[in-house]
Structures are given as C-alpha cells and as structure tokens.
Design an enzyme around this catalytic site. Structure first.
Site, PDB file in Angstrom:
ATOM      1  N   PHE A  13       0.822  -1.207   0.000  1.00  0.00           N
ATOM      2  CA  PHE A  13       0.000   0.000   0.000  1.00  0.00           C
ATOM      3  C   PHE A  13       0.863   1.267   0.000  1.00  0.00           C
ATOM      4  O   PHE A  13       2.059   1.236   0.266  1.00  0.00           O
ATOM      5  CB  PHE A  13      -0.920  -0.007   1.220  1.00  0.00           C
ATOM      6  CG  PHE A  13      -0.212  -0.224   2.531  1.00  0.00           C
ATOM      7  CD1 PHE A  13       0.517   0.797   3.129  1.00  0.00           C
ATOM      8  CD2 PHE A  13      -0.287  -1.441   3.184  1.00  0.00           C
ATOM      9  CE1 PHE A  13       1.175   0.612   4.340  1.00  0.00           C
ATOM     10  CE2 PHE A  13       0.354  -1.643   4.400  1.00  0.00           C
ATOM     11  CZ  PHE A  13       1.089  -0.613   4.981  1.00  0.00           C
ATOM     12  N   SER A  54       6.742   2.378   8.929  1.00  0.00           N
ATOM     13  CA  SER A  54       7.033   1.867   7.591  1.00  0.00           C
ATOM     14  C   SER A  54       6.090   0.739   7.255  1.00  0.00           C
ATOM     15  O   SER A  54       5.348   0.247   8.105  1.00  0.00           O
ATOM     16  CB  SER A  54       8.482   1.362   7.511  1.00  0.00           C
ATOM     17  OG  SER A  54       8.627   0.194   8.301  1.00  0.00           O
ATOM     18  N   LYS A  55       6.120   0.319   5.996  1.00  0.00           N
ATOM     19  CA  LYS A  55       5.276  -0.798   5.565  1.00  0.00           C
ATOM     20  C   LYS A  55       5.527  -2.031   6.421  1.00  0.00           C
ATOM     21  O   LYS A  55       4.615  -2.776   6.756  1.00  0.00           O
ATOM     22  CB  LYS A  55       5.575  -1.155   4.100  1.00  0.00           C
ATOM     23  CG  LYS A  55       5.067  -0.154   3.080  1.00  0.00           C
ATOM     24  CD  LYS A  55       5.379  -0.665   1.676  1.00  0.00           C
ATOM     25  CE  LYS A  55       5.029   0.350   0.606  1.00  0.00           C
ATOM     26  NZ  LYS A  55       5.341  -0.139  -0.737  1.00  0.00           N
ATOM     27  N   ARG A  56       6.791  -2.236   6.762  1.00  0.00           N
ATOM     28  CA  ARG A  56       7.151  -3.464   7.477  1.00  0.00           C
ATOM     29  C   ARG A  56       6.964  -3.349   8.986  1.00  0.00           C
ATOM     30  O   ARG A  56       7.141  -4.306   9.703  1.00  0.00           O
ATOM     31  CB  ARG A  56       8.610  -3.838   7.162  1.00  0.00           C
ATOM     32  CG  ARG A  56       8.830  -4.172   5.687  1.00  0.00           C
ATOM     33  CD  ARG A  56      10.296  -4.459   5.413  1.00  0.00           C
ATOM     34  NE  ARG A  56      10.520  -4.820   4.038  1.00  0.00           N
ATOM     35  CZ  ARG A  56      10.697  -3.948   3.061  1.00  0.00           C
ATOM     36  NH1 ARG A  56      10.654  -2.659   3.323  1.00  0.00           N
ATOM     37  NH2 ARG A  56      10.910  -4.349   1.820  1.00  0.00           N
TER      38      ARG A  56
END
Length: 477
Positions: A20, A258-260
């Site tokens: 995303f 963050s994404k992670r």
C-alpha cells in the site's frame, strides 16, 4: 556540485507497488505536489515497478486510489519503469562506451568470498574493483556462462556535496562509496530476449533526467543514495535536481513508521472514517509548519508551501491529534456530504438508507464525532434494533419510572404531528403528571430508544425516529 536552479519546477512521487501507499510516502507526495502547485509547476507520478517479484497490480491500483482520495492530482503519469527498460539499457551502453561504466563478471559466490575476506581483515565490505578497467591493468579472462552485471565507474577521489533543501550542506567522500551495480542481467528463467532490470539508483537518475525533474523531496533514508545518483547525473552531463530529504515519521514506539513496521495504508484511514482534507492537513504538519496554524485549507497549504520551514528532526505520529483534526473538519463539513459517506458505511452494514434522510441526523450528531464511522455508529440506532446495556437498564429503567414511560408512550402515540416541539411538550406533561424530574424520565427513554444514556437533547433525537419505533421501544419493558 551546485544544483541547477534555472530548471522549470517539476516534482515527482515514485512509489514502489510492493504494497500500500504508506503514510511516509503520502507525506512526501503531498510536499512534492504542494511545491509544484505553489510555483505553478508540474507534478509527475512514476511507478517504480522494477521489483518484479513483489510488485502487483493491486498495489498500483491502491496507490492510485490513495492519491485520488487525497486529492493529489498529477500532471503526467502514471509512468511505469518496466515500460522503459530499453531506455535504461541504452543509457547503460552509453556509459560503457564512454568508459564511465563496465561489465563485471564476478559471481555471487566470488563476491561473498571477497566480503568475507574483507571482514576477516577488519575492513569495510565493498566491491574491490576487480573488473574495473584502468590504464595498464590486466583484467581477468571473461568466464564462459556468466551473465555480467553493469557497474558504474564511481570516482575514486573527491567529495560529493549538495545543499539539501531540508538538511543544508551535505558532503560525502567518494572513498565511502564503491562501484554501484546499475544493471542486472535478465533472470535465467526469463523468456529469450528479455532485458535485464536496472537497479534503483540508476533507474531513478535516468527517469529524473528524462522527466526533467527539478526538485526531489524524499525520505532521509535516501541520503546515502544521493552521492551515487549525483555522480551518475554528472557522468551523463545531466542537470542536477535539488534534493530535499525529509526526516522519517516515528510510530508510537519511537521507531520508524514503515510498511514493514505496522504503518497503516492511506486507504485504511478512508475506511476508518477520516476526511481527506483532514489527513492532508495533519500529514503536512508532520515535518512542516506555518507559524502556529493548526488547521488550514488545501488552498492555504499551496499558498504557503515554498519548501522552507521543513523540520530537520523526525515527526511523531499522533493518532489522538489526527482524530482531533478530523473532528474539526467533520464539524465544518457539509451535511449532505457527510450523509453520503454515512449512507455508504450503512450500506456496508447491510442497511439501505437514502442519504437525504440522513441529513438532519448528521447535522445533530456530527459535533460529537471524530470520524464518519463514529457518526455512523450513532445513526445505526435509527435503522436497526438497539441493545441497552444491563447496567443502564438496572440503573435507569426501574419499577418507579415504568408508569412514566407508559404515560409518555400514550401521549406520543396520540400525537397528531411528530415534531420536536410536540415531543418536548409530551415529555413535560409526563414529568409534571408523574411528579418527577426531567433526568429521571430522559435517561430511561434514551436507554430504551437509543441504546445509550448519553445523547443530544432527547426531543431532538426522538424527532428523527419513526414514531412507531419510539413507541415500540418505550413499551418493550
């Protein structure tokens, strides 16, 4: 090195479609968009999809939807890197022909051995230049069956310096960086004739050059990439954009969002009932300010955002502050717009309601809500059964008040015209007849009819119900 300040203003955002659009990238997109709009320039959307294994069309569509929801309209794009492979190969061949890049045949195993030996000697791990052409140097024989990578011939001496739009002057010595891989061969299982894929630091330079990008806003995790990129720009004789590296956004735990690491997508905030103008307002203040202004319009942001007043220190994501900002925008929002949003959310809950019916309800309840989901939670009581808590029933609906509830139900049923004034009169007549105070009647009425004991003025709330529902719920005890 000095940046070319004479270029027309052209900014870009270049998300990778491997998930995303997360909040940090959305903020960078916002700054890039606002800067271009402030100066009457162009804003470009580029999709960096060279991570073939992880890039998906779903992610592309989610990125586009997020940009649309935030109102970050772009003048060019989306431009996809995987559609430009021939261009990257042509530039790589140009650099090879000019002696500014070269083919390296070192295998992954050889490079692992090289790094292991460097670690054993206590040295910084870096490419040792074994395939780098130099005057009077004998290169190893080209091995058979090894597909080479292309490496950029980074200068061995000197400094790379740029005046960062956020951080000020930054200098990194060329001895700190090595010969970057700029092009990898096609995968072994790729169809015959497939082109290899460029690495990030090479593709981004070619793209920014071709797209005449003048200003690059991005996260400060890219600071270490910038010297390589500047050296490639210079090797190509291309004008340098001005770079602005904005600090990261920190989560509740003080770590980078963050994404992670648990960052929520932009579209998740849309689904959670946030308004795009509130998100835009909040994101812009995460690393930038205009005096003490907390709330401002999109137009004001564009008017004020000239690239100055960007913070050098990380910003802290504050869900409570975002919720407050959103509540302010909901209070100011047009009731018809809120009604459309609530109607859509009710539809997701299996309730079909014309948005026109929701207009007076949104007007009455919006001051109590920080999201449109919270507003929908309030309005569900008008269209679905309610379940008062056992605690509320025990506290407020007792034998002493039941005659008053029955008397109110009778008066409401006999009412010819269902209006707030008539409902208020019926309540007043009931408390007078029963010799009780207003809260003694109002609290159980709220509990039975609304399923909760805290609401706006009870006559205003009841007026928006269908008359039959109110009477049925009052007589349900």
């Amino acid at each position: 090195m000095s940046q070319n300040a004479s270029l027309p203003i052209r900014t870009r955002i270049a998300p990778s479609p491997t998930g995303f659009l997360h909040l940090g990238t959305a903020r960078t997109a916002l700054y890039s968009w606002a800067y271009a709009r402030h100066f009457g320039g162009k804003f470009v959307l580029r999709i960096e999809d060279t991570d073939v294994a992880r890039s998906t069309q779903d992610s592309v569509e989610q990125i586009l939807a997020s940009m649309k929801w935030l109102g970050l309209d772009y003048d060019e794009g989306p431009i996809y890197q995987m559609q430009r492979l021939e261009r990257y190969h042509a530039v790589a061949e140009q650099l090879i022909a000019e002696g500014k890049a070269y083919r390296c045949y070192a295998t992954p195993a050889e490079l692992d051995d090289m790094r292991e030996a460097q670690r054993a000697r206590g040295e910084k791990t870096r490419y040792d230049g074994r395939w780098r052409p130099e005057a009077g140097k004998m290169l190893p024989p080209v091995p058979s069956g090894v597909a080479p990578v292309v490496r950029f011939k980074n200068p061995l001496e000197g400094d790379v310096t740029w005046d960062d739009l956020v951080k000020g002057p930054i200098t990194i010595n060329n001895r700190e960086i090595d010969d970057l891989i700029i092009l990898r061969p096609a995968a072994e299982d790729a169809p015959a004739g497939s082109l290899g894929v460029p690495t990030y630091n090479f593709a981004v330079v070619v793209d920014d050059w071709d797209m005449q990008i003048s200003h690059v806003f991005r996260g400060d995790e890219h600071v270490n990439n910038t010297p390589w990129q500047i050296n490639i720009f210079n090797a190509l004789g291309a004008p340098l954009p001005q770079f602005g590296h904005v600090p990261v956004i920190l989560g509740d735990d003080g770590q980078k969002l963050s994404k992670r690491r648990g960052a929520v997508s932009v579209t998740a905030y849309e689904e959670a009932g946030y308004l795009p103008e509130a998100m835009l307002n909040y994101l812009s203040r995460l690393g930038w300010s205009h005096g003490d202004d907390e709330l401002f319009s999109r137009e004001q942001l564009v008017s004020w955002f000239d690239g100055t007043h960007l913070n050098k220190s990380p910003a802290q994501w504050d869900p409570a502050k975002l919720e407050w900002v959103n509540s302010q925008y909901i209070k100011q929002a047009d009731d018809a717009r809120l009604a459309e949003l609530v109607a859509a959310q009710l539809r997701q809950r299996g309730i079909e309601v014309e948005s026109s019916r929701l207009l007076p309800m949104c007007a009455l309840f919006k001051d109590r809500c920080s999201t449109t989901v919270a507003l929908t939670d309030w309005l569900v009581m008008y269209f679905a059964p309610v379940s008062p808590s056992a605690e509320d029933l025990a506290s407020h609906v007792n034998d002493a008040v039941k005659p008053a509830l029955a008397g109110l139900a009778d008066r409401l049923e006999a009412m010819a015209e269902w209006t707030k004034a008539n409902i208020a009169a019926a309540i007043k007549e009931t408390i007078t007849a029963q010799g009780i105070k207003m809260p003694v009647l109002a609290m159980p009425v709220r509990a039975l009819v609304c399923g909760r004991v805290q609401t706006p003025s009870v006559d205003a709330v009841l007026e928006l119900f269908e008359k039959e529902i109110v009477i049925k719920r009052l007589r349900s005890i």
